[in-house]
Design a protein around this motif. Structure first.
Motif, PDB file in Angstrom:
ATOM      1  N   GLN A  52       1.838   8.346   4.553  1.00 31.02           N
ATOM      2  CA  GLN A  52       3.053   7.686   3.939  1.00 31.02           C
ATOM      3  C   GLN A  52       3.970   6.767   5.156  1.00 31.02           C
ATOM      4  O   GLN A  52       3.855   7.477   6.390  1.00 31.02           O
ATOM      5  CB  GLN A  52       3.877   8.554   3.366  1.00 31.02           C
ATOM      6  CG  GLN A  52       3.249   9.078   2.142  1.00 31.02           C
ATOM      7  CD  GLN A  52       4.346   9.937   1.146  1.00 31.02           C
ATOM      8  OE1 GLN A  52       5.633  10.106   1.584  1.00 31.02           O
ATOM      9  NE2 GLN A  52       4.178  10.558   0.025  1.00 31.02           N
ATOM     10  N   ASN A  53       4.495   5.704   4.449  1.00 32.75           N
ATOM     11  CA  ASN A  53       5.434   4.902   5.575  1.00 32.75           C
ATOM     12  C   ASN A  53       4.642   4.113   6.599  1.00 32.75           C
ATOM     13  O   ASN A  53       5.443   3.568   7.605  1.00 32.75           O
ATOM     14  CB  ASN A  53       6.636   5.851   6.122  1.00 32.75           C
ATOM     15  CG  ASN A  53       7.447   6.393   5.203  1.00 32.75           C
ATOM     16  OD1 ASN A  53       7.814   5.586   4.073  1.00 32.75           O
ATOM     17  ND2 ASN A  53       8.005   7.488   5.291  1.00 32.75           N
ATOM     18  N   SER A  54       3.232   4.328   6.523  1.00 31.42           N
ATOM     19  CA  SER A  54       2.447   3.399   7.356  1.00 31.42           C
ATOM     20  C   SER A  54       2.504   1.859   7.081  1.00 31.42           C
ATOM     21  O   SER A  54       2.918   1.765   5.724  1.00 31.42           O
ATOM     22  CB  SER A  54       0.845   4.010   7.521  1.00 31.42           C
ATOM     23  OG  SER A  54       0.137   3.866   6.204  1.00 31.42           O
ATOM     24  N   LYS A  55       1.929   1.040   7.870  1.00 29.16           N
ATOM     25  CA  LYS A  55       2.014  -0.329   7.514  1.00 29.16           C
ATOM     26  C   LYS A  55       1.306  -0.532   6.291  1.00 29.16           C
ATOM     27  O   LYS A  55       1.643  -1.242   5.220  1.00 29.16           O
ATOM     28  CB  LYS A  55       1.583  -1.281   8.819  1.00 29.16           C
ATOM     29  CG  LYS A  55       1.660  -2.670   8.401  1.00 29.16           C
ATOM     30  CD  LYS A  55       1.462  -3.553   9.731  1.00 29.16           C
ATOM     31  CE  LYS A  55       1.270  -4.869   9.159  1.00 29.16           C
ATOM     32  NZ  LYS A  55       0.800  -5.863  10.459  1.00 29.16           N
ATOM     33  N   GLU A  56      -0.104  -0.085   6.347  1.00 25.42           N
ATOM     34  CA  GLU A  56      -0.844  -0.145   5.264  1.00 25.42           C
ATOM     35  C   GLU A  56      -0.233   0.478   3.925  1.00 25.42           C
ATOM     36  O   GLU A  56      -0.439  -0.295   2.886  1.00 25.42           O
ATOM     37  CB  GLU A  56      -2.243   0.403   5.363  1.00 25.42           C
ATOM     38  CG  GLU A  56      -3.013  -0.182   6.692  1.00 25.42           C
ATOM     39  CD  GLU A  56      -2.323   0.423   7.903  1.00 25.42           C
ATOM     40  OE1 GLU A  56      -1.745   1.192   7.886  1.00 25.42           O
ATOM     41  OE2 GLU A  56      -2.953  -0.315   8.987  1.00 25.42           O
ATOM     42  N   PHE A  57       0.141   1.458   4.023  1.00 24.56           N
ATOM     43  CA  PHE A  57       0.931   2.225   2.767  1.00 24.56           C
ATOM     44  C   PHE A  57       1.986   1.243   2.122  1.00 24.56           C
ATOM     45  O   PHE A  57       2.117   1.151   1.159  1.00 24.56           O
ATOM     46  CB  PHE A  57       1.575   3.579   3.165  1.00 24.56           C
ATOM     47  CG  PHE A  57       2.431   4.135   2.011  1.00 24.56           C
ATOM     48  CD1 PHE A  57       1.374   4.978   1.366  1.00 24.56           C
ATOM     49  CD2 PHE A  57       3.651   4.224   1.852  1.00 24.56           C
ATOM     50  CE1 PHE A  57       2.190   5.680   0.233  1.00 24.56           C
ATOM     51  CE2 PHE A  57       4.207   4.748   0.887  1.00 24.56           C
ATOM     52  CZ  PHE A  57       3.482   5.659   0.109  1.00 24.56           C
ATOM     53  N   ARG A  58       2.999   0.647   2.941  1.00 23.36           N
ATOM     54  CA  ARG A  58       3.948  -0.160   2.498  1.00 23.36           C
ATOM     55  C   ARG A  58       3.391  -1.342   1.951  1.00 23.36           C
ATOM     56  O   ARG A  58       3.955  -2.030   1.050  1.00 23.36           O
ATOM     57  CB  ARG A  58       4.788  -0.292   3.629  1.00 23.36           C
ATOM     58  CG  ARG A  58       5.653   0.549   4.392  1.00 23.36           C
ATOM     59  CD  ARG A  58       6.848   0.108   5.131  1.00 23.36           C
ATOM     60  NE  ARG A  58       6.131  -0.410   6.449  1.00 23.36           N
ATOM     61  CZ  ARG A  58       6.094   0.255   7.527  1.00 23.36           C
ATOM     62  NH1 ARG A  58       6.199   1.604   7.565  1.00 23.36           N
ATOM     63  NH2 ARG A  58       5.820  -0.532   8.625  1.00 23.36           N
ATOM     64  N   ILE A  59       2.119  -1.966   2.430  1.00 26.01           N
ATOM     65  CA  ILE A  59       1.719  -3.126   1.692  1.00 26.01           C
ATOM     66  C   ILE A  59       1.162  -2.758   0.436  1.00 26.01           C
ATOM     67  O   ILE A  59       1.550  -3.474  -0.588  1.00 26.01           O
ATOM     68  CB  ILE A  59       0.636  -3.659   2.733  1.00 26.01           C
ATOM     69  CG1 ILE A  59       1.093  -4.054   4.106  1.00 26.01           C
ATOM     70  CG2 ILE A  59      -0.606  -4.932   2.005  1.00 26.01           C
ATOM     71  CD1 ILE A  59      -0.134  -4.638   5.012  1.00 26.01           C
ATOM     72  N   ILE A  60       0.527  -1.998   0.452  1.00 26.20           N
ATOM     73  CA  ILE A  60      -0.039  -1.270  -1.118  1.00 26.20           C
ATOM     74  C   ILE A  60       1.007  -0.943  -1.976  1.00 26.20           C
ATOM     75  O   ILE A  60       1.028  -1.307  -3.325  1.00 26.20           O
ATOM     76  CB  ILE A  60      -1.069  -0.184  -1.032  1.00 26.20           C
ATOM     77  CG1 ILE A  60      -2.240  -0.517  -0.162  1.00 26.20           C
ATOM     78  CG2 ILE A  60      -1.392   0.317  -2.266  1.00 26.20           C
ATOM     79  CD1 ILE A  60      -3.093  -1.626  -0.830  1.00 26.20           C
ATOM     80  N   LYS A  61       2.264  -0.383  -1.370  1.00 33.31           N
ATOM     81  CA  LYS A  61       3.408   0.042  -2.226  1.00 33.31           C
ATOM     82  C   LYS A  61       3.978  -1.183  -2.657  1.00 33.31           C
ATOM     83  O   LYS A  61       4.442  -1.318  -3.967  1.00 33.31           O
ATOM     84  CB  LYS A  61       4.307   0.953  -1.327  1.00 33.31           C
ATOM     85  CG  LYS A  61       5.464   1.358  -2.398  1.00 33.31           C
ATOM     86  CD  LYS A  61       6.333   2.255  -1.638  1.00 33.31           C
ATOM     87  CE  LYS A  61       7.699   2.697  -2.509  1.00 33.31           C
ATOM     88  NZ  LYS A  61       8.593   3.558  -1.666  1.00 33.31           N
ATOM     89  N   LYS A  62       4.178  -2.352  -1.660  1.00 33.88           N
ATOM     90  CA  LYS A  62       4.814  -3.441  -2.210  1.00 33.88           C
ATOM     91  C   LYS A  62       4.027  -4.227  -3.423  1.00 33.88           C
ATOM     92  O   LYS A  62       4.457  -4.573  -4.014  1.00 33.88           O
ATOM     93  CB  LYS A  62       4.710  -4.403  -0.991  1.00 33.88           C
ATOM     94  CG  LYS A  62       5.835  -5.560  -1.430  1.00 33.88           C
ATOM     95  CD  LYS A  62       7.220  -5.280  -1.835  1.00 33.88           C
ATOM     96  CE  LYS A  62       8.037  -6.553  -1.854  1.00 33.88           C
ATOM     97  NZ  LYS A  62       9.485  -6.388  -2.345  1.00 33.88           N
ATOM     98  N   LYS A  63       2.747  -4.269  -2.997  1.00 34.78           N
ATOM     99  CA  LYS A  63       1.773  -4.497  -4.186  1.00 34.78           C
ATOM    100  C   LYS A  63       2.019  -3.990  -5.477  1.00 34.78           C
ATOM    101  O   LYS A  63       1.765  -4.965  -6.563  1.00 34.78           O
ATOM    102  CB  LYS A  63       0.163  -4.741  -3.645  1.00 34.78           C
ATOM    103  CG  LYS A  63      -0.650  -5.763  -4.216  1.00 34.78           C
ATOM    104  CD  LYS A  63      -1.960  -5.778  -3.719  1.00 34.78           C
ATOM    105  CE  LYS A  63      -3.012  -6.736  -4.443  1.00 34.78           C
ATOM    106  NZ  LYS A  63      -4.273  -6.554  -3.491  1.00 34.78           N
ATOM    107  N   ARG A  64       1.840  -2.723  -5.509  1.00 30.54           N
ATOM    108  CA  ARG A  64       1.966  -1.917  -6.712  1.00 30.54           C
ATOM    109  C   ARG A  64       3.195  -2.444  -7.419  1.00 30.54           C
ATOM    110  O   ARG A  64       3.322  -2.265  -8.710  1.00 30.54           O
ATOM    111  CB  ARG A  64       2.006  -0.516  -6.388  1.00 30.54           C
ATOM    112  CG  ARG A  64       1.922   0.447  -7.512  1.00 30.54           C
ATOM    113  CD  ARG A  64       0.704   0.360  -8.489  1.00 30.54           C
ATOM    114  NE  ARG A  64       0.896   0.997  -9.663  1.00 30.54           N
ATOM    115  CZ  ARG A  64       1.478   0.804 -10.937  1.00 30.54           C
ATOM    116  NH1 ARG A  64       2.016  -0.817 -10.918  1.00 30.54           N
ATOM    117  NH2 ARG A  64       1.634   1.316 -12.028  1.00 30.54           N
ATOM    118  N   GLU A  65       4.170  -2.472  -6.834  1.00 33.14           N
ATOM    119  CA  GLU A  65       5.647  -2.765  -7.298  1.00 33.14           C
ATOM    120  C   GLU A  65       5.688  -4.045  -8.007  1.00 33.14           C
ATOM    121  O   GLU A  65       6.257  -4.210  -9.077  1.00 33.14           O
ATOM    122  CB  GLU A  65       6.569  -2.624  -6.481  1.00 33.14           C
ATOM    123  CG  GLU A  65       7.180  -1.178  -5.809  1.00 33.14           C
ATOM    124  CD  GLU A  65       8.031  -1.040  -4.768  1.00 33.14           C
ATOM    125  OE1 GLU A  65       8.508  -2.027  -4.145  1.00 33.14           O
ATOM    126  OE2 GLU A  65       8.408   0.143  -3.985  1.00 33.14           O
TER     127      GLU A  65
END
Length: 870
Positions: free
Chosen positions: A378-391
């Motif tokens: 969580q809160n890693s760069k890859e996590f934030r990218i996927i989270k943004k894509k999911r949103e």
């Protein structure tokens, strides 16, 4: 006599041992006594503890073959320990042994150490601290050897360990300089040469000089006798060669690992195969042979612990060859294998999500992206990218659903009545077929249950149980196992008799509710109601199978049809923007904008859609289409901002007076100056001018805030609701949704607060904006009078209430009585130096109010309600 000699001999031995225990006498016996005790007792046990600790570190370390491997197998923890604390009991014991050897057996005589094992003790001390990740104390131990024991036979090892410690402290340049000097000036060979070269390679990797690291790793791999280290060095060289796009050299390194086969950990062997397979050249290689190679890896029983990675590699191969169904099957097989490799699970989930996204199956893609995030840090760069894509995908799912549904409705509406009837007839026939299949399934289930019941009855008869008998007969014929495993004749513990009893009850009474007087005749009323329910259900079923039911549900009025088309067009526009800006899916974006323009959209969507299409055509290299779109915009919308940008591209970058950024900044300045009416009017102008531009929702937010300040809560709420519905995909739209959910319910409260619950109070002077009174002059006088009050920190402000009213407010009073008293003091007569009364400087009417209530009347514009309370 013999006893006498034994006593003499014993006393001599005791005297000799006592003499040799001294650490202050430099004799042959003393030196060797302490050296042997140090080596074969204390250091021996310390070395055992150190090796046990190193094995624990190695076991705790998980190799991440997805990244460049570290030269040394040790993971540095971020945990903070206090001085004297240890992370590992084995390293603590090794350190204690080393310190004991130094303190109990050190023979420092005339500034020189006479115990030749003490340097070994300091080396053990440094290693224990190094592996315990206390690098500064470790460095001190190694430096102590170099300073006090320069002739030690371990001096080269000590220098290597010192530089390894320096690297852990990020002193890479210092480590490189010293290791190069060591290799150049000293004749070292064997394992020492391997260790020095490996340490130097890691230092080069740390400073991103990976080409230099390659040569040093080669020397290390050639000279080390430890197979695990040799495999590691070859693997890192292979990874570096892959980074440099030198596949042949990389494959040679991986082949060197494969040749060691069972002499090394299986993980290195399998990953060497996999890395080599990624270098396969499909254009020049034998595809059939390569498939057999992958199949052999999959079917080898020794590779079972690594099937997750092998399946993933096979899936990647099939996906690259456009065999999506096979690829998906192998990705799922990889996921089904129990694995601690979270990165691999995330890769599998993300790839499957991307595959479904590319096929426009967005809900499934979203589910895979959700699973991807569970396997990521969580809160890693890859996590934030996927989270943004999911949103962002939520918006795609929403708008695609609207587009598909509304397109379907409009298409059916456009068909002649005969084609509509044929379409829904086919649909109802399909529903009937499904219903028949469901009925057949239920009948088969009932038959299966009946057969099972008959088998139970047959079994009862064979067991001697009378189907019509009483419970006593059951009890006499059957023994069952009750609670606790105790044999019991109670018939409820016999599953056969219980099943038979349930079946007989249903035959005799039917399915009755658990309630009092269940056997009474009036319970038949419920059966009648059930019959009515069955009739209603039958009627509903008949309607479901009637094509006319669906035709009658189609919208017929032009207003409804236009509303559906408008909603569909807006969905297409939003999808075009999302695909272009957030997913960079230019082809998808192009198709949505083109479909929109072919569907006769409302005027506000036409120009921004054409401009976005122009930009997409440029990026896709469709220059003829781009020129045609540019000519269309310039010819048909010559006064628009888009035409201005196309004719003079530099104006888009220049921050001139017509740019949205400058206009917004100036308008916000007017908002701060409380020119709310001008802000609302200018914002409306800019919203129409910038339709489809990213700045349009920003002007909407500014307009909503100005309307709230000028017209009150209801106007603000209406404006925020409009932003949330019109711009749901923008940051401003999402912020509006958050305001509606969280802030609006709080702001909606308009009940006044009791004065005893407030801490701050104000005095309000009310001015009519059309009266011609000089408000600024009044504020100047009020400021002068307020400054004379030393026991309160009073301030004066001018606040707009509505279009016709302005408030001058005195802030900083601590009670309602104090506020009233302050205003009355300003209205009282003063006396001059001669004792004559002076006219008060402040004579205007006022009212006192608490700060919370003042906020309420400003928010809801309910001043009259408050004044009535007074």
């Amino acid at each position: 006599m013999k006893t006498y000699y034994k006593i003499i001999l014993s006393l001599f031995c005791v005297a000799l041992i006592a003499q040799s225990c001294s650490r202050k006498k430099d004799t042959f016996i003393n030196r060797n006594f302490h050296a042997l005790g140090t080596k074969y007792n204390i250091l021996y046990n310390g070395d055992i503890a150190l090796q046990r600790g190193i094995e624990g570190v190695n076991d705790a370390f998980t190799e991440n073959f997805w990244e460049l491997l570290p030269v040394e197998r040790m993971e540095v923890s971020e945990d903070i320990f206090l001085p004297g604390q240890s992370k590992n009991a084995d390293f603590e014991r090794a350190e204690e042994k080393a310190i004991k050897a130094i303190q109990k057996h050190g023979m420092n005589i005339d500034g020189k150490e006479k115990n030749y094992q003490i340097d070994e003790a300091y080396l053990l001390l440094g290693k224990a601290r190094y592996f315990d990740q206390r690098f500064v104390p470790a460095l001190a131990a190694f430096n102590n050897i170099l300073n006090k024991y320069p002739t030690s036979d371990k001096i080269n090892q000590v220098k290597i360990w010192r530089e390894k410690t320096n690297m852990r402290l990020d002193n890479n340049e210092v480590a490189i300089k010293r290791l190069k000097r060591l290799l150049d000036e000293e004749e070292i060979e064997g394992q020492d040469l391997a260790d020095a070269s490996a340490a130097l390679a890691q230092a080069y990797i740390n400073i991103k000089s990976k080409d230099s690291a390659l040569a040093e790793l080669g020397v290390a791999a050639e000279n080390t006798k430890v197979k695990n280290q040799k495999a590691r060095y070859h693997f890192i060289r292979g990874q570096l060669y892959n980074e440099f796009k030198e596949k042949d050299s990389a494959n040679a390194e991986f082949d060197a690992i494969i040749e060691m086969h069972r002499q090394i950990p299986r993980a290195f062997y399998i990953n060497a195969h996999l890395e080599k397979s990624y270098n396969f050249d499909a254009s020049n290689g034998d595809e059939i042979e390569f498939q057999e190679y992958l199949t052999e890896l999959e079917e080898n029983r020794e590779n079972r612990p690594f099937l997750d990675k092998i399946y993933y590699r096979i899936a990647e191969y099939h996906r690259k060859n456009a065999s999506d169904s096979l690829a998906e099957a192998y990705y799922n097989k990889s996921l089904r294998k129990t694995s601690s490799d979270k990165y691999l699970r995330a890769l599998n989930y993300e790839t499957l999500g991307n595959m479904y996204f590319d096929r426009n199956i967005y809900k499934t893609a979203g589910a895979y992206y959700d699973s991807t995030m569970t396997a990521m840090v969580q809160n890693s760069k890859e996590f934030r990218i996927i989270k943004k894509k999911r949103e962002n995908l939520d918006d795609v799912i929403y708008y695609e659903g609207i587009a598909v549904t509304n397109d379907s409705i409009l298409r059916i509406i456009s068909l002649p009545k005969e084609e509509q009837l044929a379409l829904y007839t086919a649909h109802t026939e399909k529903l009937k077929q499904q219903a028949l299949e469901e009925e057949e399934r239920k009948e088969q289930e009932l038959k299966r249950q009946a057969t099972a019941n008959n088998n139970i009855e047959t079994q009862n008869v064979r067991s001697g149980i009378n189907p019509k008998g009483m419970p006593g007969e059951f009890a006499s014929k059957s023994k069952s196992v009750g609670p606790g495993g105790i044999a019991s004749s109670f018939y409820f513990y016999n599953p056969t008799t219980v099943a038979y009893g349930k079946n007989e009850f249903l035959k005799l009474w039917g399915d009755r509710k658990l309630q009092d007087n269940w056997r009474l005749s009036n319970q038949r009323a419920s059966i009648a109601n059930e019959t009515k329910g069955d009739v209603a259900t039958t009627t509903t079923e008949q309607a479901r199978f009637n094509p006319e039911t669906y035709i009658a549900s189609l919208p017929t009025s032009q207003v409804e049809i236009d509303s559906i088309a408008k909603e569909r067009n807006f969905a297409y526009y939003q999808l075009g923007i999302i695909y272009k800006e957030k997913f960079k899916e230019l082809e998808l974006s192009k198709s949505r904008f083109e479909d929109l323009l072919n569907n006769n959209p409302e005027e506000r969507l036409v120009l921004p859609s054409k401009y976005n299409l122009y930009k997409i055509y440029i990026e896709l290299g469709l220059n003829r289409k781009a020129e045609a779109m540019k000519a269309d915009i310039v010819a048909n919308y010559p006064d628009s901002r888009y035409a201005e940008i196309l004719l003079n591209p530099e104006s888009e970058l220049a921050k001139d007076e017509n740019s949205p950024e400058v206009i917004y900044t100036n308008l916000y300045r007017q908002f701060e100056e409380e020119n709310y009416a001008q802000v609302i009017a200018e914002a409306e102008t800019q919203i129409k001018r910038l339709e489809g531009d990213d700045y349009a929702p920003k002007f909407e937010i500014l307009k909503a805030s100005a309307k709230g300040r000028l017209y009150g809560f209801e106007a603000y709420k209406e404006s925020i609701d409009h932003i949330a519905l019109t711009y749901p995909n923008t940051e401003e739209g999402k912020k509006a949704q958050e305001i509606l959910q969280n802030a609006i319910p709080v702001l909606a409260k308009k009940e006044f607060v009791a004065d005893d619950q407030a801490k701050n109070f104000n005095v309000i002077y009310q001015f009519n904006n059309n009266s011609g009174e000089d408000i600024d002059a009044f504020i100047k006088v009020l400021n002068e009078e307020a400054s004379k009050i030393k026991y309160f920190d009073l301030t004066v402000s001018k606040d707009l209430y509505d279009e016709n009213t302005t408030f001058v407010v005195v802030h900083g009073l601590k009670s309602i009585q104090g506020a009233g008293g302050f205003a009355q003091l300003l209205q009282s007569e003063n006396i001059d130096k001669n004792g004559k009364p002076l006219k008060p400087k402040i004579t205007k009417d006022y009212f006192a109010i608490s700060s919370p209530n003042y906020a309420i009347i400003q928010r809801h514009k309910n001043l009259n309600s408050y004044l009535k309370l007074e």
